[in-house]
Design an enzyme around this catalytic site. Structure first.
Site, short mmCIF file in Angstrom:
data_model
loop_
_atom_site.label_atom_id
_atom_site.label_comp_id
_atom_site.label_asym_id
_atom_site.label_seq_id
_atom_site.Cartn_x
_atom_site.Cartn_y
_atom_site.Cartn_z
N GLU A 39 -8.42 81.75 24.75
CA GLU A 39 -6.99 81.58 24.45
C GLU A 39 -6.17 81.07 25.63
OE1 GLU A 39 -6.39 85.01 21.07
OE2 GLU A 39 -6.45 85.67 23.14
C1 TNX Z 1 -8.00 87.92 20.44
S1 TNX Z 1 -10.89 87.81 20.80
C2 TNX Z 1 -8.27 88.06 21.78
C3 TNX Z 1 -7.74 89.22 22.51
C4 TNX Z 1 -6.95 90.13 21.63
C5 TNX Z 1 -7.62 90.24 20.29
C6 TNX Z 1 -6.98 91.22 19.36
C7 TNX Z 1 -10.44 87.17 22.12
C8 TNX Z 1 -11.45 86.52 22.88
N1 TNX Z 1 -9.14 87.25 22.47
O1 TNX Z 1 -6.96 88.80 23.60
O2 TNX Z 1 -6.86 91.38 22.24
O3 TNX Z 1 -7.64 88.98 19.69
O4 TNX Z 1 -7.78 91.44 18.24
#
Ligand code: TNX
Length: 542
Positions: A351
């Site tokens: 992300e």
């Molecule tokens: C996505 S899964 C994220 C996290 C959040 C999560 C909440 C991923 C690699 N990144 O930063 O905590 O969703 O479900």
């Protein structure tokens, strides 16, 4: 007035007394509820009794700590101090004998367990297999063996033979200690609980926008400032390097590898808030929006964003053109690798929504060089598949299977954490509450216990060569949980299912059969003090 005739009364009394009679000794090993389900179980129709004369014999010195670990597991509930002795002879009557011996069919984590009326013999090619076999012995005893207070026996185990080994070598969970901090004691308890189900990896998510949780001696503000809050504005916390080493050692004794993660180049607000020089001249307009506008004047006027206590993602980034960035990254990776005996370092990589794509790829390629220089293999969330991946790198799938395929095409190895079925922070359903508080989220799915169980690693990764699939990890993100009880409520009872998905032969699993076995683990989880979710899809025996 005569309400019931005498013969009817006698019949009722007999009926009640027969249903109250204690069950006979357990003699059918194939009917026992072991999770994960073993590869093969054969019964011999009698039972072994653990009593105050039982002794543990280990074949050589290096097995001693495992003998002691087993004896400790018996102590509270039975009140017996089962002695541990070193002796290489065959098992005598009343002994539990632990020994290592080569067995080509058992794999590095497998074990063979022979239970007779007179003795138990647990053998394995390696110590890890002995540890796994010990978990099976624990599960074969009455559930109350896990109680902290002395219970009444008898302590009987059905006789027979178990040969068992895992389908996949990576069976783990991830714990997010960044969004909410969890203490050393909490992490140790989680290690105990996952290893009871033969999981062997604990991935610790040690940094995020909301907090930095591991001491870095060359950048002390990361924890002294950046570790001092968490989601919702609580006090946060962090591990000193000594505390982290203590966790690692505790895990090692339970054959659990700790995988440390520092999330880069995004999810980095806590570091930017701690050191303005990392943020460069980025203009900060509001909390949590540190990268809304990037100034060209890096270093001109270091501005620190505020610490962030919300739950947005994808708003912060390191800057590739900032001279401080790689000094920081090098120091952090070097210090953590130096106190991590396991072979992996997780660089996050998820992300990074405000990192320009070319910068992102350059970042990952550079992180990989730094991780390798420190003697480790790089792991990253699936987005790192866009960079130069090779057969030494590990890519963790969570959302888009396309990234996993891209990584595999570059020979990368894959860990499966599909968010729609394997995310422990997803609520069970729209009503999921613990002690009146709504916990969990559902951006990926609601995940009831049956949907958590009903998937296979190989079919969730279509087209990916099976040998490239290391196994699975069930991540527990902590935006909505802050206590061990809440953690347990989301992890259990889904976690035993993930353990089984990773361990047991894929074609030998059925929800209809598993749910009965899981129901019987209700009593075990209760005895362990686990606050588990009583799913209506399971008939709980407690
Ligand atoms: C996505 S899964 C994220 C996290 C959040 C999560 C909440 C991923 C690699 N990144 O930063 O905590 O969703 O479900």
């Amino acid at each position: 007035m005569r309400l019931i005739g005498f013969p009817i009364l006698v019949f009722i009394v007999l009926l009640i007394s027969s249903s109250c009679k204690p069950a006979g000794p357990p003699t059918d090993l194939t009917k026992e509820s072991i999770i994960p389900k073993p590869v093969s179980v054969a019964k011999t129709g009698s039972s072994f009794e653990l009593d105050d004369d039982t002794q543990i014999y280990v074949a050589h010195d290096s097995l001693y700590f495992l003998g002691q670990y087993l004896s400790d597991r018996f102590k509270s509930a039975t009140g017996f101090s089962v002695p541990v002795k070193i002796g290489s002879e065959a098992p005598g009557a009343g002994t539990i004998f632990l020994t290592t011996k080569p067995d080509q069919n058992l794999d590095t984590e497998g074990y063979a367990l022979i239970i007779t009326e007179d003795y138990i013999k647990l053998s394995a090619p390696e110590l890890h297999g002995i540890f796994n076999g010990i978990q099976t012995i624990r599960q074969l005893l009455p559930a109350i063996i896990e109680s902290v207070a002395v219970q009444k026996g008898p302590w009987l185990i059905s006789s027979g033979v178990i040969r068992d080994y895992p389908a996949y070598h990576w069976r783990g969970s991830m714990l997010d200690v960044a969004r909410h901090f969890f203490s050393v004691e909490d992490v140790k308890r989680y290690i105990d609980l996952i290893s009871y189900y033969k999981m062997n990896v604990l991935h610790l998510h040690l940094s995020d926008d909301q907090g930095w949780r591991i001491e870095i001696k060359s950048w002390p503000n990361l924890t002294n400032y950046g570790g001092k809050t968490e989601v919702g504005g609580g006090e946060g916390g962090f591990y000193t390097q000594e505390q982290y080493a203590d966790i690692v050692a505790y895990a090692k004794d339970r054959f659990v590898t700790i995988v440390p993660e520092i999330d880069l180049p995004g999810h980095i607000n806590a570091a930017l808030a701690s050191y303005g020089e990392l943020n460069g001249g980025t203009v900060i307009s509001q909390e949590g929006k540190s990268s809304e506008k990037q100034s060209q004047d890096i270093g001109k006027e270091p501005q620190r964003p505020k610490l962030y206590t919300g739950i947005e993602v994808g708003f912060s980034t390191l800057r590739i053109d900032n001279p401080s960035t790689f000094k920081f990254v090098e120091d952090v990776i070097r210090e953590i690798c130096a106190i991590t005996p396991g072979p992996y370092f997780h660089i996050g990589g998820d992300e990074a929504h405000v990192t320009p794509k070319q910068d992102y790829i350059a970042f990952i390629n550079q992180f990989k060089k730094i991780v390798r220089k420190n003697g480790k293999k790089m792991i990253g969330w699936e987005e790192i598949a866009q960079a130069n991946i090779d057969d030494e790198d590990v890519v963790q799938h969570w959302k888009s299977i396309q990234y996993a395929k891209t990584a595999a095409a570059k020979l990368g190895r894959i860990i499966m954490s599909p968010s729609t079925v394997a995310y422990l922070d997803m609520s069970y359903d729209s009503a999921t509450k613990f002690n009146g508080k709504k916990i969990g989220t559902h951006w990926a799915a609601y995940i009831e216990v049956d949907s958590a169980y009903r998937w296979k690693i190989s079919t969730a990764a279509p087209g990916i060569y099976k040998d490239y699939l290391l196994g699975l990890e069930a991540p527990l993100w902590s935006e909505t949980i802050s206590t061990m009880d809440e953690l347990e409520f989301l992890a259990f009872p889904r976690l035993p299912g993930y353990a089984e998905i990773g361990w047991s032969p894929e074609d030998n699993r059925e929800w209809s059969e598993y749910r009965v076995r899981l129901g019987k683990h209700g009593a075990k989880m209760k005895a362990m003090g686990i606050d588990f979710y009583r799913s209506p899809n399971v008939e709980w025996v407690e």
